[in-house]
Design a protein around this motif. Structure first.
Motif, PDB file in Angstrom:
ATOM      1  N   SER A   1      -9.900   5.831   1.077  1.00  0.00           N
ATOM      2  CA  SER A   1      -8.458   5.588   0.374  1.00  0.00           C
ATOM      3  C   SER A   1      -7.612   5.763   1.708  1.00  0.00           C
ATOM      4  O   SER A   1      -7.885   6.374   2.481  1.00  0.00           O
ATOM      5  N   SER A   2      -6.377   5.388   1.380  1.00  0.00           N
ATOM      6  CA  SER A   2      -5.249   5.167   2.358  1.00  0.00           C
ATOM      7  C   SER A   2      -3.918   5.068   1.532  1.00  0.00           C
ATOM      8  O   SER A   2      -4.006   4.439   0.207  1.00  0.00           O
ATOM      9  N   ILE A   3      -3.080   5.418   2.212  1.00  0.00           N
ATOM     10  CA  ILE A   3      -1.473   5.078   1.851  1.00  0.00           C
ATOM     11  C   ILE A   3      -1.351   3.800   1.018  1.00  0.00           C
ATOM     12  O   ILE A   3      -0.748   3.384  -0.041  1.00  0.00           O
ATOM     13  N   GLY A   4      -1.913   2.834   1.959  1.00  0.00           N
ATOM     14  CA  GLY A   4      -1.573   1.336   1.545  1.00  0.00           C
ATOM     15  C   GLY A   4      -0.572   0.600   1.759  1.00  0.00           C
ATOM     16  O   GLY A   4      -0.300  -0.522   1.324  1.00  0.00           O
ATOM     17  N   GLN A   5       0.175   1.120   2.872  1.00  0.00           N
ATOM     18  CA  GLN A   5       1.383   0.636   3.195  1.00  0.00           C
ATOM     19  C   GLN A   5       1.456   0.484   4.752  1.00  0.00           C
ATOM     20  O   GLN A   5       1.209   1.361   5.372  1.00  0.00           O
ATOM     21  N   GLY A   6       1.652  -0.781   5.245  1.00  0.00           N
ATOM     22  CA  GLY A   6       1.771  -0.857   6.591  1.00  0.00           C
ATOM     23  C   GLY A   6       0.564  -0.782   7.261  1.00  0.00           C
ATOM     24  O   GLY A   6      -0.230  -0.417   6.962  1.00  0.00           O
ATOM     25  N   LYS A   7       0.859  -0.365   8.778  1.00  0.00           N
ATOM     26  CA  LYS A   7      -0.292   0.117   9.388  1.00  0.00           C
ATOM     27  C   LYS A   7      -1.118   1.396   9.004  1.00  0.00           C
ATOM     28  O   LYS A   7      -2.081   1.381   9.465  1.00  0.00           O
ATOM     29  N   SER A   8      -0.378   2.408   8.525  1.00  0.00           N
ATOM     30  CA  SER A   8      -0.900   3.509   7.907  1.00  0.00           C
ATOM     31  C   SER A   8      -2.014   3.252   6.838  1.00  0.00           C
ATOM     32  O   SER A   8      -2.812   4.149   6.706  1.00  0.00           O
ATOM     33  N   SER A   9      -1.983   2.068   6.346  1.00  0.00           N
ATOM     34  CA  SER A   9      -3.061   1.715   5.413  1.00  0.00           C
ATOM     35  C   SER A   9      -4.470   1.741   5.942  1.00  0.00           C
ATOM     36  O   SER A   9      -5.235   1.852   5.318  1.00  0.00           O
TER      37      SER A   9
END
Lengths: 115, 112
Positions: free
Chosen positions: A93-101
């Motif tokens: 899983s990840s934040i899902g926004q921009g490169k942080s995804s």
């Protein structure tokens, strides 16, 4: 503690017997994904979800289904497992926004054997 | 399509020796690059990442990696290896759909 959990961790089943591997994250992440890991092939993406009710195929979706009814859960369903689905499965899983995804947190893995 | 190559399947180093794990990628634009480590029976842990800027990136556990665009490489290094570093290491590149495309992995063995 922030984490991705998977259940079961180990599963031995027979061909054709439907099974579900659960995945849950407690980080309020929008993005979730399933990968399978096979020797010499690294990890390959099966399905992913950008948010609730939004799912899409990855590179190796055949024989798998997913659903995303709640933000925290992303179960992987094998409706008729076959021996070639014997593998080590990871949920991420990840934040899902921009490169942080792309900074994905991985679960501990589920080792599935289909006989 | 994006791809990642890790040329070495296995590497053995002596404890205290330096380490370099190789990674080559194929990607048209500036890539997002990652190194993950997988200890036996464990999930994957992010060691370090590169998005842009300084081409030498520092990670956890004393690891660093250098992005070299001219060579399409993102090699992982550590100056002095500890026995606890024995694990499998994966290089990955970010692709469409927030997907990570992984290399096949390099298994590191540390001999005492």
């Amino acid at each position: 503690e922030a984490q991705v959990t998977q259940n079961p961790r180990y599963l031995i089943t027979v061909t054709g017997k439907k099974l579900t591997v659960t995945c849950s994250q407690n980080m309020n992440h929008e993005y979730m994904s399933w990968y399978r890991q096979d020797p010499g092939l690294g990890l390959r993406q099966i399905y992913y979800s950008m948010n609730v009710e939004v799912t899409d195929k990855g590179d190796v979706p055949e024989g798998y289904k997913v659903s995303r009814k709640e933000k925290r859960n992303f179960p992987l369903i094998l409706e008729s497992p076959s021996p070639n689905q014997t593998s080590l499965y990871f949920c991420a899983s990840s934040i899902g926004q921009g490169k942080s995804s792309y900074e994905q947190y991985f679960g501990p893995g589920t080792r599935l054997t289909v006989t | 399509a994006q791809s990642v190559t890790q040329p070495d399947i296995h590497i053995t180093v002596s404890e205290g020796a330096s380490l370099e794990l190789r990674c080559n990628y194929s990607y048209g634009a500036t890539p997002y690059l990652f190194w993950y480590v997988q200890s036996p029976g464990q999930g994957l842990q992010l060691l370090l990442k590169y998005f842009s800027g300084d081409t030498l990136v520092q990670g956890i556990k004393g690891f660093e990696a250098e992005f070299k665009r001219s060579q399409s490489s993102f090699n992982l290094r550590k100056p002095s290896v500890h026995w606890s570093d024995a694990a499998e290491y994966f290089c990955a590149v970010g692709a469409y759909g927030n997907k990570l495309v992984f290399g096949a992995g390099t298994i590191l063995r540390v001999k005492s």
